[in-house]
Enzyme design. Structure first.
Site, PDB file in Angstrom:
ATOM      1  N   SER A   7      43.426 -57.677   8.737  1.00  0.00           N
ATOM      2  CA  SER A   7      42.888 -57.241  10.031  1.00  0.00           C
ATOM      3  C   SER A   7      41.378 -57.409  10.059  1.00  0.00           C
ATOM      4  CB  SER A   7      43.251 -55.776  10.263  1.00  0.00           C
ATOM      5  OG  SER A   7      42.556 -55.302  11.402  1.00  0.00           O
ATOM      6  N   HIS A  32      45.201 -60.747  11.698  1.00  0.00           N
ATOM      7  CA  HIS A  32      45.492 -59.666  12.643  1.00  0.00           C
ATOM      8  C   HIS A  32      44.252 -59.369  13.473  1.00  0.00           C
ATOM      9  CE1 HIS A  32      47.976 -56.255  13.921  1.00  0.00           C
ATOM     10  NE2 HIS A  32      46.879 -55.515  13.880  1.00  0.00           N
ATOM     11  N   ASP A  34      42.814 -57.054  16.387  1.00  0.00           N
ATOM     12  CA  ASP A  34      43.009 -55.797  17.120  1.00  0.00           C
ATOM     13  C   ASP A  34      42.172 -55.755  18.391  1.00  0.00           C
ATOM     14  OD1 ASP A  34      44.808 -54.194  15.563  1.00  0.00           O
ATOM     15  OD2 ASP A  34      43.234 -53.984  14.062  1.00  0.00           O
ATOM     16  N   MET A  36      41.167 -53.311  21.594  1.00  0.00           N
ATOM     17  CA  MET A  36      41.202 -51.903  22.025  1.00  0.00           C
ATOM     18  C   MET A  36      40.404 -51.735  23.313  1.00  0.00           C
ATOM     19  SD  MET A  36      40.408 -50.084  18.405  1.00  0.00           S
ATOM     20  CE  MET A  36      41.241 -50.566  16.894  1.00  0.00           C
ATOM     21  N   HIS A  66      47.123 -57.919  18.456  1.00  0.00           N
ATOM     22  CA  HIS A  66      47.676 -56.571  18.678  1.00  0.00           C
ATOM     23  C   HIS A  66      46.897 -55.932  19.824  1.00  0.00           C
ATOM     24  CE1 HIS A  66      48.101 -52.238  16.820  1.00  0.00           C
ATOM     25  NE2 HIS A  66      48.795 -52.381  17.941  1.00  0.00           N
ATOM     26  N   MET A  68      46.033 -53.042  22.000  1.00  0.00           N
ATOM     27  CA  MET A  68      46.086 -51.587  22.193  1.00  0.00           C
ATOM     28  C   MET A  68      45.441 -51.299  23.542  1.00  0.00           C
ATOM     29  SD  MET A  68      45.205 -50.531  18.281  1.00  0.00           S
ATOM     30  CE  MET A  68      44.611 -52.173  17.892  1.00  0.00           C
ATOM     31  N   MET A 136      53.281 -48.786  13.836  1.00  0.00           N
ATOM     32  CA  MET A 136      51.986 -48.198  13.478  1.00  0.00           C
ATOM     33  C   MET A 136      52.233 -47.123  12.423  1.00  0.00           C
ATOM     34  SD  MET A 136      49.730 -49.882  15.072  1.00  0.00           S
ATOM     35  CE  MET A 136      48.414 -48.969  14.266  1.00  0.00           C
ATOM     36  N   ASP A 170      51.278 -51.468  10.178  1.00  0.00           N
ATOM     37  CA  ASP A 170      49.831 -51.534  10.423  1.00  0.00           C
ATOM     38  C   ASP A 170      49.189 -50.161  10.248  1.00  0.00           C
ATOM     39  OD1 ASP A 170      47.293 -52.142  11.369  1.00  0.00           O
ATOM     40  OD2 ASP A 170      47.933 -52.609  13.413  1.00  0.00           O
TER      41      ASP A 170
HETATM   42  C1  DX5 Z   1      44.371 -49.524  13.711  1.00  0.00           C
HETATM   43  C2  DX5 Z   1      44.460 -51.041  13.670  1.00  0.00           C
HETATM   44  C3  DX5 Z   1      44.644 -51.632  12.313  1.00  0.00           C
HETATM   45  C4  DX5 Z   1      43.535 -51.433  11.342  1.00  0.00           C
HETATM   46  C5  DX5 Z   1      44.141 -51.284   9.980  1.00  0.00           C
HETATM   47  O1  DX5 Z   1      44.380 -49.125  15.040  1.00  0.00           O
HETATM   48  O2  DX5 Z   1      45.532 -51.472  14.505  1.00  0.00           O
HETATM   49  O3  DX5 Z   1      44.974 -53.006  12.401  1.00  0.00           O
HETATM   50  O4  DX5 Z   1      42.612 -52.469  11.346  1.00  0.00           O
HETATM   51  O5  DX5 Z   1      43.125 -51.007   9.085  1.00  0.00           O
HETATM   52  P1  DX5 Z   1      43.368 -50.389   7.651  1.00  0.00           P
HETATM   53  O6  DX5 Z   1      44.190 -51.380   6.876  1.00  0.00           O
HETATM   54  O7  DX5 Z   1      41.985 -50.232   7.113  1.00  0.00           O
HETATM   55  O8  DX5 Z   1      44.088 -49.092   7.833  1.00  0.00           O
HETATM   56 ZN    ZN Z   2      46.508 -53.560  14.521  1.00  0.00          ZN
END
Ligand code: DX5
Ligand code: ZN
Length: 211
Positions: A7, A32, A34, A36, A66, A68, A136, A170
């Site tokens: 990620s 990955h 992310d 948000m 991903h 969110m 998650m 994740d």
């Molecule tokens: C959290 C994200 C993850 C995050 C995971 O909302 O969706 O992808 O980057 O990070 P680690 O592996 O550090 O928990």
């Molecule tokens: Zn994620």
């Protein structure tokens, strides 16, 4: 084989180019990404411009996006155009089922994600439309949290429901708990901190592939 999806949320934001090189050199399977919106989760991250720049720099990677987002329907085209290989939206988001169809029409792989408190059976009506389910294992929003092992039973439930696609997890995953995830039937591991903050990220990828 268990796949690794590092990620980039955990990468140095001033060195995204080197982060891509690291992912490639380590032979990680996906990247990955992310996204948000400060509404679905209490944080902001990356947009389609960064994804497009990455895709241009390294077109061969599998971009595991991903979302969110509270209302992902408005943004899926943007991310498909920017280079997403897989787009995952949340079951808890607005217009979830129609948005899955929209993603399919865009010609990318379709994923659905569940927050830790959302039961696996909420996906029953759409299961045959999914290439992957993203479980998650922390409350989404931030990297570096602790894995919630009680979520892992959902992987078995999904298999019992007949789901044969990828099951990805994740949040809070690292060398110390990855075996537990593999044993639960999860075949794609997202790692932020455990990959990008490792002294030797290639060794982390090799350990995942040896599971
Ligand atoms: C959290 C994200 C993850 C995050 C995971 O909302 O969706 O992808 O980057 O990070 P680690 O592996 O550090 O928990
Ligand atoms: Zn994620």
């Amino acid at each position: 084989m268990i796949k690794l999806s590092p990620s980039i949320l955990a990468a140095d934001p001033l060195r995204m180019g080197s982060a891509l090189q690291l992912v490639k050199k380590a032979r990680a399977d996906e990247l990955h990404f992310d996204v948000m919106d400060a509404h679905f989760v209490p944080n902001l991250s990356f947009g389609p411009a960064l994804l497009a720049a990455m895709k241009q720099k390294m077109p061969g990677l599998v971009y595991d996006v991903h979302l969110m987002l509270s209302d992902p329907s408005k943004y899926v085209e943007m991310f498909a155009e920017a280079g997403a290989s897989i787009i995952t939206i949340h079951q808890e988001a607005k217009r979830f089922a129609p948005c899955l169809k929209k993603i399919r029409k865009l010609g990318v792989q379709v994923g659905a994600s569940l927050k830790p408190g959302t039961p696996a059976e909420t996906l029953l009506p759409v299961l045959d439309q999914l290439d992957r389910v993203l479980l998650m294992t922390v409350e989404p929003g931030f990297g570096g949290q602790k894995l919630m092992p009680e979520v892992l039973g959902k992987a078995r439930e999904l298999r019992m429901m007949g789901f044969a696609g990828d099951i990805e997890a994740d949040g809070g995953i690292g060398l110390g708990n990855m075996q537990l995830l593999a044993d639960s039937g999860i075949n794609v591991l997202v790692m932020g901190t455990a990959f990008f903050k490792a002294a030797d990220p290639a060794a982390v990828a090799a350990a995942v592939h040896a599971l």
